[in-house]
Design a protein around this motif. Structure first.
Motif, mmCIF file in Angstrom:
data_model
loop_
_atom_site.group_PDB
_atom_site.id
_atom_site.type_symbol
_atom_site.label_atom_id
_atom_site.label_comp_id
_atom_site.label_asym_id
_atom_site.label_seq_id
_atom_site.Cartn_x
_atom_site.Cartn_y
_atom_site.Cartn_z
ATOM 1 N N VAL A 171 29.819 39.583 31.061
ATOM 2 C CA VAL A 171 28.972 39.836 32.227
ATOM 3 C C VAL A 171 29.718 40.756 33.179
ATOM 4 C CG1 VAL A 171 27.844 38.774 34.215
ATOM 5 C CG2 VAL A 171 27.802 37.612 32.011
ATOM 6 N N ARG A 172 29.009 41.777 33.693
ATOM 7 C CA ARG A 172 29.611 42.708 34.634
ATOM 8 C C ARG A 172 28.869 42.619 35.953
ATOM 9 N NH1 ARG A 172 32.697 47.317 35.398
ATOM 10 N NH2 ARG A 172 31.608 49.073 36.331
ATOM 11 N N VAL A 173 29.624 42.461 37.029
ATOM 12 C CA VAL A 173 29.029 42.323 38.359
ATOM 13 C C VAL A 173 29.054 43.666 39.075
ATOM 14 C CG1 VAL A 173 29.220 41.177 40.592
ATOM 15 C CG2 VAL A 173 29.714 39.902 38.506
ATOM 16 N N LEU A 174 27.905 44.062 39.625
ATOM 17 C CA LEU A 174 27.797 45.306 40.382
ATOM 18 C C LEU A 174 27.471 44.988 41.845
ATOM 19 C CD1 LEU A 174 25.800 47.505 37.840
ATOM 20 C CD2 LEU A 174 28.255 47.322 38.126
ATOM 21 N N ALA A 175 27.729 45.971 42.722
ATOM 22 C CA ALA A 175 27.710 45.709 44.161
ATOM 23 C C ALA A 175 26.361 45.912 44.835
ATOM 24 C CB ALA A 175 28.760 46.583 44.842
ATOM 25 N N LYS A 176 25.265 45.980 44.110
ATOM 26 C CA LYS A 176 23.971 46.190 44.750
ATOM 27 C C LYS A 176 23.564 44.930 45.509
ATOM 28 C CE LYS A 176 19.359 47.932 43.942
ATOM 29 N NZ LYS A 176 18.338 48.243 42.965
ATOM 30 N N GLY A 177 23.118 45.088 46.714
ATOM 31 C CA GLY A 177 22.768 43.941 47.550
ATOM 32 C C GLY A 177 23.991 43.475 48.316
ATOM 33 N N ASP A 178 23.757 42.560 49.261
ATOM 34 C CA ASP A 178 24.904 42.093 50.042
ATOM 35 C C ASP A 178 25.111 40.600 49.849
ATOM 36 O OD1 ASP A 178 22.425 42.491 51.282
ATOM 37 O OD2 ASP A 178 23.203 41.676 53.163
ATOM 38 N N VAL A 179 26.376 40.196 49.962
ATOM 39 C CA VAL A 179 26.750 38.803 49.738
ATOM 40 C C VAL A 179 27.305 38.236 51.049
ATOM 41 C CG1 VAL A 179 29.061 39.370 48.871
ATOM 42 C CG2 VAL A 179 27.986 37.264 48.157
ATOM 43 N N SER A 180 26.826 37.027 51.404
ATOM 44 C CA SER A 180 27.289 36.416 52.654
ATOM 45 C C SER A 180 28.062 35.127 52.388
ATOM 46 C CB SER A 180 26.092 36.133 53.570
ATOM 47 O OG SER A 180 25.131 35.361 52.875
ATOM 48 N N ALA A 181 27.765 34.466 51.271
ATOM 49 C CA ALA A 181 28.445 33.206 50.959
ATOM 50 C C ALA A 181 29.856 33.478 50.428
ATOM 51 C CB ALA A 181 27.638 32.436 49.925
ATOM 52 N N LYS A 182 30.718 32.470 50.604
ATOM 53 C CA LYS A 182 32.093 32.577 50.087
ATOM 54 C C LYS A 182 32.038 32.165 48.620
ATOM 55 C CE LYS A 182 36.734 30.910 50.947
ATOM 56 N NZ LYS A 182 37.566 29.917 51.630
ATOM 57 N N LEU A 183 32.161 33.157 47.733
ATOM 58 C CA LEU A 183 31.992 32.891 46.301
ATOM 59 C C LEU A 183 33.307 33.048 45.553
ATOM 60 C CD1 LEU A 183 28.737 34.975 45.723
ATOM 61 C CD2 LEU A 183 28.868 32.527 46.068
ATOM 62 N N ASN A 184 33.453 32.241 44.503
ATOM 63 C CA ASN A 184 34.609 32.347 43.614
ATOM 64 C C ASN A 184 34.056 32.683 42.228
ATOM 65 O OD1 ASN A 184 37.030 32.207 42.340
ATOM 66 N ND2 ASN A 184 37.239 29.989 42.485
ATOM 67 N N ILE A 185 34.084 33.980 41.877
ATOM 68 C CA ILE A 185 33.429 34.437 40.641
ATOM 69 C C ILE A 185 34.474 34.821 39.604
ATOM 70 C CG2 ILE A 185 31.764 36.087 39.698
ATOM 71 C CD1 ILE A 185 30.705 36.490 42.540
ATOM 72 N N ASN A 186 34.229 34.415 38.349
ATOM 73 C CA ASN A 186 35.121 34.764 37.246
ATOM 74 C C ASN A 186 34.278 35.349 36.116
ATOM 75 O OD1 ASN A 186 37.041 34.991 35.290
ATOM 76 N ND2 ASN A 186 37.858 32.933 35.543
ATOM 77 N N VAL A 187 34.374 36.673 35.923
ATOM 78 C CA VAL A 187 33.552 37.358 34.914
ATOM 79 C C VAL A 187 34.381 38.341 34.101
ATOM 80 C CG1 VAL A 187 31.293 37.156 36.020
ATOM 81 C CG2 VAL A 187 32.839 38.945 36.744
ATOM 82 N N GLY A 189 33.732 41.701 33.741
ATOM 83 C CA GLY A 189 33.886 42.998 34.391
ATOM 84 C C GLY A 189 33.242 43.034 35.754
ATOM 85 N N ALA A 190 33.736 43.934 36.603
ATOM 86 C CA ALA A 190 33.146 44.099 37.934
ATOM 87 C C ALA A 190 33.486 45.482 38.459
ATOM 88 C CB ALA A 190 33.673 43.037 38.880
ATOM 89 N N SER A 191 32.586 46.038 39.278
ATOM 90 C CA SER A 191 32.873 47.324 39.898
ATOM 91 C C SER A 191 33.795 47.095 41.095
ATOM 92 C CB SER A 191 31.575 47.999 40.340
ATOM 93 O OG SER A 191 30.986 47.246 41.389
ATOM 94 N N LYS A 192 34.532 48.145 41.463
ATOM 95 C CA LYS A 192 35.470 48.030 42.587
ATOM 96 C C LYS A 192 34.734 47.634 43.865
ATOM 97 C CE LYS A 192 38.884 51.314 40.846
ATOM 98 N NZ LYS A 192 39.294 52.725 40.866
ATOM 99 N N ALA A 193 33.564 48.233 44.054
ATOM 100 C CA ALA A 193 32.772 47.943 45.257
ATOM 101 C C ALA A 193 32.355 46.476 45.290
ATOM 102 C CB ALA A 193 31.547 48.840 45.292
ATOM 103 N N ALA A 194 32.059 45.900 44.114
ATOM 104 C CA ALA A 194 31.658 44.493 44.048
ATOM 105 C C ALA A 194 32.824 43.592 44.424
ATOM 106 C CB ALA A 194 31.151 44.158 42.647
ATOM 107 N N VAL A 195 34.030 43.925 43.924
ATOM 108 C CA VAL A 195 35.233 43.141 44.236
ATOM 109 C C VAL A 195 35.478 43.168 45.745
ATOM 110 C CG1 VAL A 195 37.732 42.947 43.884
ATOM 111 C CG2 VAL A 195 36.250 43.553 41.961
ATOM 112 N N GLU A 196 35.373 44.372 46.339
ATOM 113 C CA GLU A 196 35.576 44.521 47.784
ATOM 114 C C GLU A 196 34.563 43.709 48.576
ATOM 115 O OE1 GLU A 196 35.536 48.698 48.773
ATOM 116 O OE2 GLU A 196 37.189 49.100 47.365
ATOM 117 N N ALA A 197 33.289 43.756 48.157
ATOM 118 C CA ALA A 197 32.230 43.066 48.885
ATOM 119 C C ALA A 197 32.434 41.554 48.879
ATOM 120 C CB ALA A 197 30.873 43.420 48.285
ATOM 121 N N VAL A 198 32.852 41.010 47.733
ATOM 122 C CA VAL A 198 33.065 39.560 47.625
ATOM 123 C C VAL A 198 34.266 39.148 48.472
ATOM 124 C CG1 VAL A 198 33.709 37.687 46.050
ATOM 125 C CG2 VAL A 198 31.973 39.331 45.369
#
Length: 157
Positions: A114-130, A132-141
């Motif tokens: 599963v690859r996480v992309l940064a579309k949309g905004d995240v407000s909750a404090k999440l602990n995600i383990n996947v 793949g992820a885009s750099k922007a997604a990592v920054e947003a989380v």
């Protein structure tokens, strides 16, 4: 000009060719198909055959390459993860793994990960383990106070 005077331009319409209607028509018996052979039979079309001329699909240049061992990832947007957390389908307090995403119905199947992309905004404090992820997604989380871990297995391959 009146409605009954409307006519198409001369030569714009042609009469239909009625074949196989006797010798007097000039298109009787074999109906212009000649004698025997594949093309005289019904229901036969020799696709892409251009009478010995190099066919179009061979004349055009070939480009590109499809990697046979390419990875296909299931893609998830951060906005969707947040939506599922708000709806209570994903528990934000526990670690969000790929299996958790599949169980919640957000991802149908994992494919190669599963690859996480940064579309949309995240407000909750999440602990995600996947995988793949885009750099922007990592920054947003991380900006929201959570963490996004990318599995080492995908990085090694």
């Amino acid at each position: 000009m009146k409605l009954h005077e409307l006519r198409d331009n001369p030569g714009a319409t042609k009469r239909r060719k009625r074949v196989g209607r006797g010798p007097g028509s000039g298109m009787g018996k074999t109906a212009g198909r000649g004698i025997k052979g594949q093309k005289s039979r019904s229901g036969v079309a020799i696709n892409a055959y251009e009478g010995g001329q190099m066919p179009l699909y061979q004349r055009l240049p070939k480009r590109g390459f499809n990697k046979p061992n390419r990875k296909k990832f299931a893609v998830v947007n951060l906005g969707l993860i947040q939506k599922f957390v708000d709806a209570g389908k994903i528990d934000a307090k526990s670690e969000i793994t790929e299996d958790a995403l599949v169980a919640s119905g957000l991802v149908r199947r994992k494919l190669d990960g599963v690859r996480v992309l940064a579309k949309g905004d995240v407000s909750a404090k999440l602990n995600i383990n996947v995988t793949g992820a885009s750099k922007a997604a990592v920054e947003a989380v991380e900006k929201a106070g959570g963490s996004l871990t990318v599995a080492a297995a995908a990085a090694a391959e």
